[in-house]
Design a protein around this motif. Structure first.
Motif, PDB file in Angstrom:
ATOM      1  N   GLU A 152     -45.590 -15.302 -37.084  1.00 45.01           N
ATOM      2  CA  GLU A 152     -47.295 -14.745 -37.093  1.00 45.01           C
ATOM      3  C   GLU A 152     -47.805 -14.543 -35.883  1.00 45.01           C
ATOM      4  OE1 GLU A 152     -49.639 -17.180 -39.326  1.00 45.01           O
ATOM      5  OE2 GLU A 152     -47.819 -17.676 -41.156  1.00 45.01           O
ATOM      6  N   LEU A 153     -47.034 -14.924 -34.865  1.00 44.46           N
ATOM      7  CA  LEU A 153     -47.397 -14.634 -33.351  1.00 44.46           C
ATOM      8  C   LEU A 153     -47.468 -13.159 -32.922  1.00 44.46           C
ATOM      9  CD1 LEU A 153     -48.808 -16.032 -31.603  1.00 44.46           C
ATOM     10  CD2 LEU A 153     -46.728 -16.455 -30.071  1.00 44.46           C
ATOM     11  N   PRO A 154     -46.757 -12.585 -33.336  1.00 39.51           N
ATOM     12  CA  PRO A 154     -46.701 -11.147 -32.714  1.00 39.51           C
ATOM     13  C   PRO A 154     -47.980 -10.445 -33.918  1.00 39.51           C
ATOM     14  CG  PRO A 154     -44.511 -11.414 -32.951  1.00 39.51           C
ATOM     15  CD  PRO A 154     -45.521 -12.544 -33.962  1.00 39.51           C
ATOM     16  N   GLY A 155     -48.165 -10.056 -34.836  1.00 36.76           N
ATOM     17  CA  GLY A 155     -49.378  -9.747 -35.450  1.00 36.76           C
ATOM     18  C   GLY A 155     -50.533  -9.663 -34.969  1.00 36.76           C
ATOM     19  N   LEU A 156     -50.539 -11.138 -34.761  1.00 38.06           N
ATOM     20  CA  LEU A 156     -52.068 -12.113 -34.017  1.00 38.06           C
ATOM     21  C   LEU A 156     -52.229 -11.133 -32.743  1.00 38.06           C
ATOM     22  CD1 LEU A 156     -54.499 -13.536 -34.734  1.00 38.06           C
ATOM     23  CD2 LEU A 156     -53.497 -15.141 -34.154  1.00 38.06           C
ATOM     24  N   ALA A 198     -61.286 -14.854 -24.706  1.00 36.44           N
ATOM     25  CA  ALA A 198     -61.338 -15.821 -24.975  1.00 36.44           C
ATOM     26  C   ALA A 198     -59.956 -16.429 -26.132  1.00 36.44           C
ATOM     27  CB  ALA A 198     -62.667 -17.033 -25.237  1.00 36.44           C
ATOM     28  N   ARG A 199     -60.131 -16.188 -27.381  1.00 38.78           N
ATOM     29  CA  ARG A 199     -59.296 -15.964 -28.741  1.00 38.78           C
ATOM     30  C   ARG A 199     -57.598 -15.559 -27.975  1.00 38.78           C
ATOM     31  NH1 ARG A 199     -61.161 -12.233 -31.676  1.00 38.78           N
ATOM     32  NH2 ARG A 199     -63.156 -13.697 -32.057  1.00 38.78           N
ATOM     33  N   LEU A 200     -58.345 -14.107 -27.000  1.00 42.46           N
ATOM     34  CA  LEU A 200     -56.455 -13.577 -26.620  1.00 42.46           C
ATOM     35  C   LEU A 200     -56.179 -14.651 -26.108  1.00 42.46           C
ATOM     36  CD1 LEU A 200     -54.160 -11.447 -26.539  1.00 42.46           C
ATOM     37  CD2 LEU A 200     -56.374 -10.063 -25.201  1.00 42.46           C
ATOM     38  N   ALA A 201     -56.905 -15.728 -24.743  1.00 44.03           N
ATOM     39  CA  ALA A 201     -56.567 -15.848 -24.156  1.00 44.03           C
ATOM     40  C   ALA A 201     -55.584 -17.471 -24.774  1.00 44.03           C
ATOM     41  CB  ALA A 201     -56.992 -16.710 -22.931  1.00 44.03           C
TER      42      ALA A 201
END
Length: 394
Positions: free
Chosen positions: A133-137, A155-158
């Motif tokens: 699920e990580l790449p899509g997020l 901050a969410r992207l970090a």
């Protein structure tokens, strides 16, 4: 044995030593390790401790992972985990690209909830699902950060890049985890968040711990502390500062500096008494239990294995403590028990680690080295011992 694929860490050390045209005595002298240790490690008679492995890697001018064999590609392929790595790599490389898929990202509330859920997956040991699920997020969080003006988006992207660090580290792709940390710094600067910046230095220090560059790791801890000086006081600051002290304690332990290690543990303990359990604060698992668990790790790094075993017996692990941390703790205790001759207890702890977080345990270098060290006692082990080795791919 194929020279391109030695079967265990000791064999890889011997193979690399021969390429460097060194004798065992010359390698021992360069690494400041005893000759008998080098010979026994190369023969597979003696398991290699992290500090010895780091010293040998430096003496041979190779990375620690070159000698440990990480990532464990054959096992990753059998679990179909290797196919999940390249999408993560590509997502990390798209950090400066705006959305180009034509598919609008989800609302920010959904992205935040998904980011939290993904961190929870990693702590629960569900690495495969998190990796999928990580790449899509990452793509979605990147698009929102670039198109919005809210520091919370950065901050969410970090934090999402931090999850990429967690996943790639646990799967043994340490080169890729450094890319994730660089991206985390890039996003945290845009978020103007010194706490995230300090946390990133903590993870960088751990990367240098694994690479056996303890002095650089210590300097990164110091930089992390300086970043935190810019943050507002409060629980969030305390948790990250306490975790930095725990990282510094392990680095000092690996360097055999007991006084410094104890000082950092005491400071972390003081902070933990103030915060109480803080397992979900930035998903660092900080709190009194984590201080106790790190004390066991530090004692093991200091080669004080009987003390590490006794310290582990004094820890009361609370219910629902993060499975990933608990499994790692069982692996550390198993290593200490192996070195003290408690072989059956050590294997029991390896089994516990597998039961708690199987995906993480299978790719854990400490688990593999400990299992290798227990093989000399194979005849006295239960039947499950051989099956465990087969499951590890050993």
């Amino acid at each position: 044995m194929s020279p391109s694929k030695p079967i265990h860490t000791g064999a890889r050390i011997a193979h690399t030593r021969k390429i460097r045209h060194l004798t065992q005595r010359e390698l021992a002298s360069r690494a400041n390790v005893s000759y008998s240790t080098v010979t026994k490690v190369e023969q597979g008679i003696l398991p290699v401790s992290p500090s010895v492995l780091g010293a040998l890697a430096r003496a041979l001018s190779v990375s620690v992972t070159d000698l440990s064999g990480q990532p464990y590609i054959d096992e990753l392929r059998r679990d179909q985990l290797d196919a999940l790595i390249n999408p993560i790599r590509e997502a990390l490389d798209a950090y400066d690209l705006r959305q180009d898929s034509g598919v609008p990202p989800r609302p920010e509330s959904e992205l935040s909830a998904h980011a939290e859920a993904l961190c929870a997956m990693v702590r629960a040991g569900n690495i495969k699902k998190a990796a999928a699920e990580l790449p899509g997020l990452i793509y979605e969080a990147t698009a929102v950060a670039h198109t919005g003006s809210d520091s919370r988006s950065w901050a969410r992207l970090a934090s999402t890049y931090r999850a990429a660090y967690d996943v790639t580290t646990k799967l043994g792709y340490h080169d890729l985890c450094t890319v994730a940390l660089d991206r985390m710094e890039w996003a945290s600067e845009r978020a103007s968040d010194p706490v995230l910046g300090g946390m990133r230095q903590y993870f960088r220090a751990l990367a240098y711990l694994r690479a056996s560059n303890y002095e650089r790791g210590r300097r990164l801890i110091d930089l992390g502390m300086l970043r935190l000086d810019q943050a507002d006081s409060g629980r969030e600051l305390d948790v990250v500062r306490g975790q930095l002290h725990l990282g510094a304690a392990v680095l000092a332990g690996r360097k055999k500096d007991r006084e410094s290690a104890e000082g950092h543990l005491q400071e972390a303990e003081r902070i933990a008494l103030r915060t109480g359990p803080a397992e979900k604060d930035h998903w660092l698992s900080f709190g009194p239990t984590n201080v106790g668990v790190h004390r066991v790790s530090v004692l093991a790094e200091l080669d004080l294995y009987p003390e590490a075993v006794r310290s582990a017996e004094e820890i009361a692990i609370p219910d629902r403590w993060p499975p990933s941390r608990l499994a790692h703790h069982h692996a550390e205790v198993a290593r200490a028990q192996m070195w003290t001759g408690h072989t059956k207890a050590a294997f029991k702890n390896l089994q516990s680690a597998r039961e708690i977080a199987p995906q993480q345990t299978r790719y854990h270098s400490t688990v593999r080295e400990t299992y290798r060290g227990l093989e000399s006692s194979k005849r006295s082990m239960p039947q499950a011992f051989s099956a465990f080795g087969t499951w590890l791919g050993m």
